[in-house]
Design a protein around this motif. Structure first.
Motif, mmCIF file in Angstrom:
data_model
loop_
_atom_site.group_PDB
_atom_site.id
_atom_site.type_symbol
_atom_site.label_atom_id
_atom_site.label_comp_id
_atom_site.label_asym_id
_atom_site.label_seq_id
_atom_site.Cartn_x
_atom_site.Cartn_y
_atom_site.Cartn_z
ATOM 1 N N SER A 457 101.656 84.083 104.778
ATOM 2 C CA SER A 457 100.401 84.520 104.173
ATOM 3 C C SER A 457 99.113 84.038 105.161
ATOM 4 C CB SER A 457 100.231 83.525 102.901
ATOM 5 O OG SER A 457 99.871 82.048 103.243
ATOM 6 N N ASN A 458 98.079 84.200 104.643
ATOM 7 C CA ASN A 458 96.861 83.822 105.239
ATOM 8 C C ASN A 458 96.003 82.738 104.849
ATOM 9 O OD1 ASN A 458 96.395 87.350 105.620
ATOM 10 N ND2 ASN A 458 96.841 86.015 107.537
ATOM 11 N N TYR A 459 96.989 81.901 104.133
ATOM 12 C CA TYR A 459 96.160 80.710 103.296
ATOM 13 C C TYR A 459 95.364 79.813 104.447
ATOM 14 C CZ TYR A 459 95.972 76.349 100.674
ATOM 15 O OH TYR A 459 95.331 75.376 100.091
ATOM 16 N N ASN A 460 94.319 79.607 104.043
ATOM 17 C CA ASN A 460 93.301 78.727 104.776
ATOM 18 C C ASN A 460 92.638 79.706 106.015
ATOM 19 O OD1 ASN A 460 94.723 75.692 104.637
ATOM 20 N ND2 ASN A 460 93.303 76.350 103.346
ATOM 21 N N TYR A 461 92.928 80.799 105.810
ATOM 22 C CA TYR A 461 92.239 81.927 106.986
ATOM 23 C C TYR A 461 93.226 81.844 108.240
ATOM 24 C CZ TYR A 461 89.080 85.396 104.788
ATOM 25 O OH TYR A 461 88.650 86.254 104.125
ATOM 26 N N LEU A 462 94.486 81.169 108.144
ATOM 27 C CA LEU A 462 95.223 81.427 109.595
ATOM 28 C C LEU A 462 95.771 82.836 109.634
ATOM 29 C CD1 LEU A 462 94.830 78.428 109.298
ATOM 30 C CD2 LEU A 462 97.182 78.182 109.901
ATOM 31 N N PRO A 463 95.544 83.270 110.895
ATOM 32 C CA PRO A 463 96.229 84.706 111.164
ATOM 33 C C PRO A 463 97.730 84.474 111.381
ATOM 34 C CG PRO A 463 94.436 84.011 112.620
ATOM 35 C CD PRO A 463 94.690 83.025 111.821
ATOM 36 N N ARG A 464 98.538 85.556 110.795
ATOM 37 C CA ARG A 464 99.945 85.358 110.967
ATOM 38 C C ARG A 464 100.253 85.414 112.189
ATOM 39 N NH1 ARG A 464 101.221 89.578 106.140
ATOM 40 N NH2 ARG A 464 99.283 90.484 107.076
ATOM 41 N N PRO A 465 101.127 84.659 112.669
ATOM 42 C CA PRO A 465 101.743 84.709 114.132
ATOM 43 C C PRO A 465 102.571 86.131 114.543
ATOM 44 C CG PRO A 465 102.623 82.930 112.989
ATOM 45 C CD PRO A 465 102.219 83.697 111.796
ATOM 46 N N ALA A 466 102.650 86.310 115.731
ATOM 47 C CA ALA A 466 103.481 87.407 116.529
ATOM 48 C C ALA A 466 104.958 87.334 116.156
ATOM 49 C CB ALA A 466 103.030 87.664 117.639
ATOM 50 N N VAL A 467 105.458 88.289 116.335
ATOM 51 C CA VAL A 467 106.772 88.031 116.464
ATOM 52 C C VAL A 467 107.446 88.560 117.756
ATOM 53 C CG1 VAL A 467 109.394 88.802 115.426
ATOM 54 C CG2 VAL A 467 107.439 88.510 113.929
ATOM 55 N N VAL A 468 108.268 88.077 118.358
ATOM 56 C CA VAL A 468 108.522 88.442 119.815
ATOM 57 C C VAL A 468 110.067 88.371 119.933
ATOM 58 C CG1 VAL A 468 108.568 87.602 122.228
ATOM 59 C CG2 VAL A 468 106.268 87.614 121.075
ATOM 60 N N ALA A 469 110.379 89.522 120.413
ATOM 61 C CA ALA A 469 111.945 89.654 120.642
ATOM 62 C C ALA A 469 112.355 89.319 121.820
ATOM 63 C CB ALA A 469 112.570 91.166 120.359
#
Length: 495
Positions: A457-469
């Motif tokens: 989620s974006n709770y507290n306006y935190l951006p969601r992290p990237a997923v790196v393979a």
């Protein structure tokens, strides 16, 4: 372990004799220590990943995903070939889905189970042949059903009588026959959290196998169909739906589906569910005067999150289930049907680890049940419940290790927490980390490849992290772009 000396410590946790060791029941072979003690994923040092992609970061091993997908496909096909039956493995996309994962699953010979119109659209956009896609869910919209039928998905799993009627109507409008499986609840309560147990009676999924429950849905059939189906007072809701599906003109009833829950280690629940479902299939086939060629027994196979958990390998699960199904079919006087299974977490969970950077560290005095003062060290990281909601939702436990350098030396009792404005924002409830841990260190939390990105989620306006393979065969690359604050602000219509 004597917990009277350290009552804040759960029974399964002990001070690590070798802090750098990685429990193979939790960490796959893709995760190894370099000679200097730094963690590497598929041969890529954590420090390199953090330098290029930052933290928090979902680091995701393509090699682990592929090897586990292959293990399920090969183990089940081999075990059931001995029974003269074929097997389809559907990857449960709800665990973690993106276009790269769709392609990996397809290349490893897996089909895909989707649980919404959005997941279905992603699968189609990624180029997966529609015949290899299933559409699931307990409340499919007309638009979702229409999309599935227009594209020709391999099957739709119907969850209720009203949904069967919806599928039949839309299929008639499109001039197609809808391949349908009926989801049933066999009344097996697996040893798991109530919110992820899905086969006991008091929950939202499926149709009951209990006698007399047909009366709960009989009025939804409409008079003409009710006369044609002719249910008895002893019929179950599942039997009512199965007979209705067989009678509907635009429905091709393929078989029966069940799923008893998630994160299950023992075989007993799966075996009992299989026997009940197969007995039901035999009776439904007899009354509908038509053979049902397929059965889907879902997924739910557990993985290791913490010390002491010992998940069963795919080969052991397959061999046990093949024997149970063969015996049950013999008792019911039926051929072993085409089997489908739907592993999600069991494939993708161990493939992922989340990398965090340590921030604030502080010791907290805690009074134990004996009135003694104990110390717990709180280690704050730059993510939290927005990138892993499972601890706050289910009380889930995780394993964490110092990743950016060797974790040698004195170990102290810690709790890893996030940066959100919630006291329940806990990433790892109980762990030991080095006493010399400091701000800027990188931690790795194991087995976060399932239901972490999916529930983010974006709770507290935190951006969601990237997923790196990661992969031993190629350089690390982004498979899901991380969000920025600008992305979040762009959705605000008032700016």
């Amino acid at each position: 372990m004597d917990t009277t000396a350290a009552p804040l410590v759960p029974e399964w946790l002990s001070v690590p004799a070798e802090p750098a060791a990685l429990d193979p029941a939790v960490w796959t072979d893709s995760f190894r220590r370099e000679e200097d003690g730094e963690l590497a994923i598929d041969g890529r040092r954590v420090s390199e990943l953090v330098r290029e992609f930052g933290t928090p970061l979902y680091a995701y091993s393509e090699d682990t995903f592929r090897s586990r997908a292959r293990a399920f496909r090969e183990s089940f096909r081999e075990a059931f070939a001995a029974q003269g039956a074929e097997v389809s493995v559907y990857y449960a996309g709800k665990a973690f889905l993106c276009s790269a994962v769709v392609r990996w699953a397809e290349e490893e010979g897996l089909n895909l189970d989707t649980a919404s119109g959005g997941e279905l659209r992603l699968a189609l956009a990624a180029g997966l042949p529609p015949a290899r896609i299933a559409l699931h869910g307990n409340n499919k919209s007309e638009a979702e059903v229409r999309r599935a039928l227009q594209h020709g998905v391999g099957r739709i799993v119907a969850d209720s009588v009203p949904e069967l009627l919806l599928i039949d109507r839309v299929a008639g409008e499109l001039g197609v026959s809808a391949p349908v499986m009926i989801r049933v609840t066999p009344g097996v309560h697996a040893e798991t959290h109530d919110f992820i147990a899905t086969a006991h009676e008091d929950q939202k999924f499926g149709l009951s196998l209990a006698e007399g429950t047909a009366r709960l849905a009989e009025g939804q059939l409409g008079e003409a169909l009710r006369v044609e189906v002719a249910p008895t007072a002893a019929d179950s809701a599942a039997m009512l739906a199965g007979l209705a599906a067989a009678a509907l003109p635009h429905v091709d009833l393929r078989g029966v589906h069940c799923h008893i829950g998630s994160q299950i280690f023992g075989p007993e629940g799966f075996e009992l569910a299989a026997r009940r479902v197969l007995a039901f299939m035999a009776e439904l086939s007899r009354r509908a005067e038509a053979p049902l060629p397929e059965v889907d027994l879902g997924g739910g196979y557990g993985i290791g999150y913490v010390a002491g958990e010992r998940p069963r390998p795919a080969s052991e699960i397959a061999e046990a289930l093949a024997g149970t199904i063969a015996a049950a079919c013999a008792e019911a006087g039926m051929e072993v049907p085409h089997l489908s299974i739907e592993p999600g977490r069991a494939i993708t969970g161990p493939a992922g680890a989340t990398l965090y950077t340590v921030g604030t560290i502080k010791d907290v005095a805690v009074e134990d049940e004996h009135g003694r003062t104990q110390v717990r060290r709180y280690v704050s990281v730059d993510g939290g419940m927005s990138d892993n909601a499972r601890p706050v939702l289910y009380g889930s436990q995780y394993t964490v290790t110092l990743a950016g350098r060797s974790p040698a030396g004195e170990q102290v009792l810690c709790r890893v927490v996030g940066k959100h404005c919630e006291s329940g924002d806990i990433v790892v409830h109980h762990c030991y980390l080095p006493a010399d841990l400091r701000a800027g260190d990188v931690l790795a939390v194991a087995a976060t490849g399932a239901y972490c990105w999916s529930l983010a989620s974006n709770y507290n306006y935190l951006p969601r992290p990237a997923v790196v393979a990661t992969s031993a065969a190629q350089a690390p690359r982004v498979i899901v772009r991380g969000e920025t604050e600008d992305d979040l602000l762009a959705r605000d219509a008032g700016l």
